[in-house]
Design a protein around this motif. Sequence first.
Motif, PDB file in Angstrom:
ATOM      1  N   MET A   1      -7.435  -7.194  31.792  1.00 36.48           N
ATOM      2  CA  MET A   1      -7.177  -6.545  33.091  1.00 36.48           C
ATOM      3  C   MET A   1      -8.333  -6.825  34.067  1.00 36.48           C
ATOM      4  SD  MET A   1      -6.103  -2.613  33.747  1.00 36.48           S
ATOM      5  CE  MET A   1      -4.355  -2.638  33.498  1.00 36.48           C
ATOM      6  N   THR A   2      -7.980  -7.203  35.263  1.00 38.69           N
ATOM      7  CA  THR A   2      -9.033  -7.516  36.226  1.00 38.69           C
ATOM      8  C   THR A   2      -9.472  -6.237  36.953  1.00 38.69           C
ATOM      9  OG1 THR A   2      -7.437  -7.920  37.950  1.00 38.69           O
ATOM     10  CG2 THR A   2      -8.055  -9.806  36.643  1.00 38.69           C
ATOM     11  N   GLN A   5      -6.988  -4.924  39.333  1.00 37.34           N
ATOM     12  CA  GLN A   5      -5.855  -4.259  38.692  1.00 37.34           C
ATOM     13  C   GLN A   5      -6.208  -2.845  38.288  1.00 37.34           C
ATOM     14  OE1 GLN A   5      -4.754  -6.956  35.556  1.00 37.34           O
ATOM     15  NE2 GLN A   5      -2.646  -6.882  36.261  1.00 37.34           N
ATOM     16  N   ILE A  10      -3.448  -4.024  43.595  1.00 32.50           N
ATOM     17  CA  ILE A  10      -2.694  -5.264  43.726  1.00 32.50           C
ATOM     18  C   ILE A  10      -1.297  -5.117  43.145  1.00 32.50           C
ATOM     19  CG2 ILE A  10      -4.692  -6.783  43.685  1.00 32.50           C
ATOM     20  CD1 ILE A  10      -3.938  -7.151  40.670  1.00 32.50           C
ATOM     21  N   ASN A 227     -10.166 -27.039  26.561  1.00 32.11           N
ATOM     22  CA  ASN A 227     -11.156 -26.226  27.261  1.00 32.11           C
ATOM     23  C   ASN A 227     -12.427 -26.035  26.444  1.00 32.11           C
ATOM     24  OD1 ASN A 227      -9.368 -26.009  29.310  1.00 32.11           O
ATOM     25  ND2 ASN A 227      -8.666 -23.963  28.777  1.00 32.11           N
TER      26      ASN A 227
ATOM     27  N   PRO B 114      -8.341 -14.124  39.155  1.00 34.47           N
ATOM     28  CA  PRO B 114      -9.754 -14.366  38.879  1.00 34.47           C
ATOM     29  C   PRO B 114     -10.035 -14.624  37.400  1.00 34.47           C
ATOM     30  CG  PRO B 114      -9.353 -12.037  39.237  1.00 34.47           C
ATOM     31  CD  PRO B 114      -8.055 -12.737  39.505  1.00 34.47           C
ATOM     32  N   PHE B 115     -11.272 -14.964  37.103  1.00 37.81           N
ATOM     33  CA  PHE B 115     -11.726 -15.181  35.730  1.00 37.81           C
ATOM     34  C   PHE B 115     -11.385 -13.965  34.872  1.00 37.81           C
ATOM     35  CE2 PHE B 115     -15.396 -14.716  32.729  1.00 37.81           C
ATOM     36  CZ  PHE B 115     -14.996 -15.724  31.863  1.00 37.81           C
ATOM     37  N   THR B 116     -10.702 -14.195  33.773  1.00 40.59           N
ATOM     38  CA  THR B 116     -10.254 -13.094  32.918  1.00 40.59           C
ATOM     39  C   THR B 116     -10.560 -13.435  31.461  1.00 40.59           C
ATOM     40  OG1 THR B 116      -8.411 -12.885  34.482  1.00 40.59           O
ATOM     41  CG2 THR B 116      -8.267 -11.594  32.453  1.00 40.59           C
ATOM     42  N   GLU B 178      -9.360 -22.875  35.077  1.00 44.81           N
ATOM     43  CA  GLU B 178      -8.467 -23.368  34.026  1.00 44.81           C
ATOM     44  C   GLU B 178      -9.234 -24.048  32.894  1.00 44.81           C
ATOM     45  OE1 GLU B 178      -4.659 -23.340  33.740  1.00 44.81           O
ATOM     46  OE2 GLU B 178      -5.625 -21.563  34.519  1.00 44.81           O
ATOM     47  N   HIS B 180     -12.225 -23.254  31.959  1.00 46.81           N
ATOM     48  CA  HIS B 180     -13.251 -22.369  31.410  1.00 46.81           C
ATOM     49  C   HIS B 180     -12.948 -22.001  29.958  1.00 46.81           C
ATOM     50  CE1 HIS B 180     -16.138 -19.186  30.966  1.00 46.81           C
ATOM     51  NE2 HIS B 180     -16.629 -19.459  32.174  1.00 46.81           N
ATOM     52  N   LEU B 257      -1.695 -11.037  38.481  1.00 49.83           N
ATOM     53  CA  LEU B 257      -3.135 -10.877  38.259  1.00 49.83           C
ATOM     54  C   LEU B 257      -3.956 -11.234  39.485  1.00 49.83           C
ATOM     55  CD1 LEU B 257      -3.220 -12.562  34.757  1.00 49.83           C
ATOM     56  CD2 LEU B 257      -3.216 -10.114  35.233  1.00 49.83           C
TER      57      LEU B 257
END
Lengths: 281, 277
Positions: A1-2, A5, A10, A227, B114-116, B178, B180, B257
Amino acid sequence: MTIAQEQGTIPQVVPVEIGRPRGGPKEKRTLRTDRWWISPAVTATVLTSFVAYATFAAFQGKDYYVGAKMHRDLISPFYSPCIAESCQRVAGSHPLGIWASFWNFSPALLILIVPLGFRLTCYYYRKAYYRSFWQSPPACGVADGHRSYTGETRFPLILHNVHRYFLYLALLFNVVLTMDAVLAFNFPGQGIGFSVGTLVLCVNAALLWIYSVSCHACRHICGGQINEFSKHKIRYRLWKMITPLNARHMQLAWVSLVFVALSDLYVRLVASGIIHDYKIF
Amino acid sequence: MSEVTMNVWRGDSNGGNFEQYKLERVEGEVVLDVVHRIQATLAPDLACRWNCKAGKCGSCSAEIDGKPSLMCMTRMDTLPNDTITITPMKTFPIIKDLVTDVSFNYVMARQIPPFTPGDPEPDGTYRMQQVDIDRAQEFHKCIECFLCQDVCHVIRDHEVNKLYYAGPRFFVRLASLEMHPLDTVDRRALMREYLGLGFCNITKCCTEVCPEHIKITDNAIIPLKERVVDASYDPIAWLGRKIRRKSKTTAEEAYELAPARVAPTSLDGIPATAVEN
Ligand code: SF4
Ligand code: SF4
Ligand code: FES
Ligand code: FES
């Protein structure tokens, strides 16, 4: 969760403003004063010349193979892998003169689909022809030649996304062209040797390999899609190897393009008896 | 001492025209110095934005002889002509003279989830290796000058595309997220459906103008396009997901998000004036 949020802020809907007045003179296509048109003009000229030559060579349907009569085993890259039945009559001893019995036209017209598709969907060539032919844009800061624009979001340009499949096919073709280069060391009736023709086919195969390996899709598949490089050591090494080649993809695209045409021209001139393939040893 | 003529765009949203200023050349100056001299001596009301004079704040973006550039990083002695044209960035609405309203970019920035990161390790921390983040280092150099956004023909020449196009600066941002190693959001469908990655035709003007020399097209946009191929266009990748029972995030899920989303998502409802522009 950001954070946003958690705070329950949002999603917020915001408008994008369009149509507000811009600065600068409206009517001008560009304010650039340098000779920005040189680069698209050169690109268009070289590409057009290549297409013209390739079309000429592809429709010939002959003089693409130098065989036992001249003590050589040289095949033009435009006609390899020679998968039309007609090849069998011409390049009888050369492997892969097989299948496609339905094909009654010049074998090159069938074969060239793969390299053509590969280069047509190549990220670099896309840039080259979007700029030089489609004028979208002709150069940076020079107005687009079209009123509306949807980029690569719709048919037919969305088909560019198949590029990686052309890469797979092109790599297979490279294997065949490498076999051709190896066979060029064979001089029927004279044993093993090395001629200018051998050199031409070897350099051609090498350039095509480097060009294909430097492909953006290849870079992605080999390692770019990962990644966590630290967990995929081999793919990371591959990615590291391809990255500097990829940075020169444009140069490799041009060199390999010009050389493949020159290789065809060389074989064609030898096969038609205009020049003699000089045997170095 | 030779002279130089500066052809500067003066005006606001009601229109404008070029004003000519003749000045002496001073050795070692950059374009921003000359603009400052115009302000100090000939036109005190000339508006321009600047801050650091060191190519690091990204404020002084303008177009010099038609090329999007930083005024503070363009040396006068690299410009071949005796008349130099300076205009504001063309893609954004004009405020006054050389100053434009770049808020389009802030709207686009807010559409990006954002970065999550996922759950931390048992000791409550996160770990990653240097090799995992080396690639994104390049993207972090961005100074948000928006020259790449300005030069990008997708919105420079087609205003209407601003509704569905994040632009090269934000493709750089998306690439850094993406790629990361700790991030858990999948933004591929979002980029394809709402952020306009498919609009870019990889003609590399963004790369040409970036003052930080970020290889935007080669290292950010094309890798993202290839990731979108994985997610949406590659039948083998699709089969692989089916076999391993992996799912991908939909555009809507990813959009949830994001701090904000833009209002219109289709061509319907666009004011006619906008389409005309
Ligand atoms: S490469 Fe793509 S993002 Fe960059 S300027 Fe060209 S169209 Fe725009
Ligand atoms: S990517 Fe480069 S050109 Fe674009 S905003 Fe960042 S620094 Fe400026
Ligand atoms: S990007 Fe050029 S060959 Fe793949
Ligand atoms: S003044 Fe800061 S980048 Fe030019």
